[in-house]
Design a protein around this motif. Structure first.
Motif, PDB file in Angstrom:
ATOM      1  N   ALA A   9     -19.012  -6.772   9.279  1.00  0.00           N
ATOM      2  CA  ALA A   9     -20.320  -6.818   9.968  1.00  0.00           C
ATOM      3  C   ALA A   9     -20.953  -5.415   9.943  1.00  0.00           C
ATOM      4  CB  ALA A   9     -20.131  -7.312  11.399  1.00  0.00           C
ATOM      5  N   ARG A  10     -20.125  -4.367  10.108  1.00  0.00           N
ATOM      6  CA  ARG A  10     -20.660  -2.991  10.065  1.00  0.00           C
ATOM      7  C   ARG A  10     -21.160  -2.653   8.656  1.00  0.00           C
ATOM      8  NH1 ARG A  10     -16.235  -2.098  13.549  1.00  0.00           N
ATOM      9  NH2 ARG A  10     -14.924  -1.287  11.891  1.00  0.00           N
ATOM     10  N   PHE A  11     -20.425  -3.109   7.649  1.00  0.00           N
ATOM     11  CA  PHE A  11     -20.803  -2.888   6.247  1.00  0.00           C
ATOM     12  C   PHE A  11     -22.151  -3.561   5.967  1.00  0.00           C
ATOM     13  CE2 PHE A  11     -20.279  -4.240   1.658  1.00  0.00           C
ATOM     14  CZ  PHE A  11     -20.240  -2.975   1.090  1.00  0.00           C
ATOM     15  N   ARG A  12     -22.300  -4.782   6.434  1.00  0.00           N
ATOM     16  CA  ARG A  12     -23.566  -5.518   6.226  1.00  0.00           C
ATOM     17  C   ARG A  12     -24.719  -4.824   6.945  1.00  0.00           C
ATOM     18  NH1 ARG A  12     -24.763 -10.399   7.969  1.00  0.00           N
ATOM     19  NH2 ARG A  12     -23.348 -10.219   9.711  1.00  0.00           N
ATOM     20  N   ALA A  13     -24.397  -4.274   8.127  1.00  0.00           N
ATOM     21  CA  ALA A  13     -25.446  -3.606   8.906  1.00  0.00           C
ATOM     22  C   ALA A  13     -25.980  -2.378   8.163  1.00  0.00           C
ATOM     23  CB  ALA A  13     -24.901  -3.209  10.274  1.00  0.00           C
ATOM     24  N   ARG A  14     -25.167  -1.791   7.302  1.00  0.00           N
ATOM     25  CA  ARG A  14     -25.625  -0.622   6.522  1.00  0.00           C
ATOM     26  C   ARG A  14     -26.510  -1.047   5.347  1.00  0.00           C
ATOM     27  NH1 ARG A  14     -20.268   1.222   7.180  1.00  0.00           N
ATOM     28  NH2 ARG A  14     -19.734   0.990   4.980  1.00  0.00           N
ATOM     29  N   HIS A  15     -26.501  -2.345   5.024  1.00  0.00           N
ATOM     30  CA  HIS A  15     -27.304  -2.870   3.904  1.00  0.00           C
ATOM     31  C   HIS A  15     -28.062  -4.101   4.394  1.00  0.00           C
ATOM     32  CE1 HIS A  15     -24.851  -0.261   1.339  1.00  0.00           C
ATOM     33  NE2 HIS A  15     -23.806  -0.747   1.966  1.00  0.00           N
ATOM     34  N   ARG A  16     -28.963  -3.867   5.334  1.00  0.00           N
ATOM     35  CA  ARG A  16     -29.584  -4.978   6.076  1.00  0.00           C
ATOM     36  C   ARG A  16     -30.264  -6.036   5.225  1.00  0.00           C
ATOM     37  NH1 ARG A  16     -28.842  -4.883  11.174  1.00  0.00           N
ATOM     38  NH2 ARG A  16     -28.443  -2.927  12.227  1.00  0.00           N
TER      39      ARG A  16
END
Ligand code: 13P
Ligand code: SF4
Length: 320
Positions: free
Chosen positions: A109-116
């Motif tokens: 989820a944190r990884f996805r948040a960096r590539h919205r």
């Protein structure tokens, strides 16, 4: 109507396990699915043997009240997501997957948040919690086809297998944001030992699963899912193959392409690391006990199931 079953003289197991398993399967109205990496005797006792995509399709359409899924957890969980009406059993609930474990939901989820703005393609070898965070799922059979259909105006995240992701990027020309997961079995093959094998068997063709390291895939004449590797061995005019994937697939290759020479790719150490330790937790004894006891069973939260279902259904639609 258990009187039809052979008697169990010791340890709860009947003397003729194969016969008893077949009778129990009938009595329970169960269908038995097995992945190609299962022990030969489990593959032989199953109603259907296939790769991840074929097993998912079979599970979705199955009318059986009980599915005994002989594979690893993400596969059985996928069957439950696609066919919630069925009771889905596994021989051993501890049969996990290193690749799936390499992608914890919170970190993802944190990884996805960096590539919205990214479109998320996840390999089926992941948990329901990762599927629920994805736009579409793929397997090693359809990964390139699925990635090709991702929106062209958005970056694409590919998780969790970095080797499959890099291979698909090469096949499709799409730049992919890769999660850095790997499979403990497929990263173990020794390129040096394979080169040595190729020198000793120049007639043998190297074929590999896309979860292998890029340097090994670059040497392979053919790259594909377990089913595609099997089909290639059957249909190729070549007589000998070095097979770089889990050694369980050799069982069907020997059955369906008798007379061909099959050389399992050697692991780095002098170990049996080309066997998946998770797949091999399943035994025929545990299959019998799972059907007899109706456990262990896959259960899941309905909200999570529905979130994981949408990207799985999209995959099946995109690769129909
Ligand atoms: P396939 O879908 O190619 O059978 O692969 C499953 C798997 O777990 C490979 O390690
Ligand atoms: Fe997972 Fe690798 Fe085993 Fe396949 S072979 S189930 S990817 S650990």
């Amino acid at each position: 109507m258990s009187q039809a079953l052979p008697k169990a003289p010791y340890g709860g197991l009947p003397a003729n396990l194969l016969e008893a398993f077949a009778a129990l399967k009938k009595e329970r109205g169960a269908v038995v699915l097995a992945h190609y990496y299962q022990e030969p005797e489990i593959q032989d006792a199953a109603d259907f043997v296939g790769d991840s995509l074929e097993l998912a399709r079979f599970a979705q359409k199955s009318q059986a009240g009980t599915i005994l899924f002989c594979g690893v957890h993400f596969m059985a969980e996928g069957a439950k997501i696609l066919n919630p009406r069925a009771r889905v059993l596994m021989p051993d609930l501890r049969a996990g997957c290193s690749l799936s474990d390499s992608c914890p939901p919170e970190a993802f989820a944190r990884f996805r948040a960096r590539h919205r703005n990214a479109f998320v393609v996840s390999y089926i070898n992941c948990s329901a919690a990762i599927k629920a965070q994805s736009d579409v799922i793929c397997t090693s059979s359809n990964a390139a086809r699925i990635v090709e259909r991702a929106p062209k105006d958005r970056p694409v995240i590919f998780a969790p297998d970095r080797n499959l992701g890099a291979w698909v990027a090469g096949q499709t020309g799409r730049e992919l944001l890769l999660w850095q997961g790997t499979c403990i079995v497929h990263e173990t093959f020794s390129e040096r030992k394979i080169i040595d094998l190729q020198t000793r068997h120049p007639e043998a063709e190297l074929i590999a699963h896309p979860e292998c390291e890029p340097s090994l895939l670059a040497r392979a004449v053919f790259v594909g899912s377990t089913s595609k590797l099997l089909k290639h061995v059957i249909e190729s005019p070549k007589r000998a193959f070095i097979v770089a994937t889990e050694s369980g697939i050799l069982h069907q290759m020997k059955l369906k392409a008798p007379g061909k020479t099959l050389i399992p790719a050697p692991p780095n150490q002098n170990c049996a690391c080309n066997e998946c330790p998770f797949m091999k937790l399943n035994t025929l004894e545990k299959c019998y006990l799972a059907l007899r006891d109706g456990a262990p069973e896959i259960t899941m939260d309905e909200e999570l199931r529905l979130k994981a279902l949408a990207p799985l259904e999209r995959m099946l639609e995109w690769s129909a």
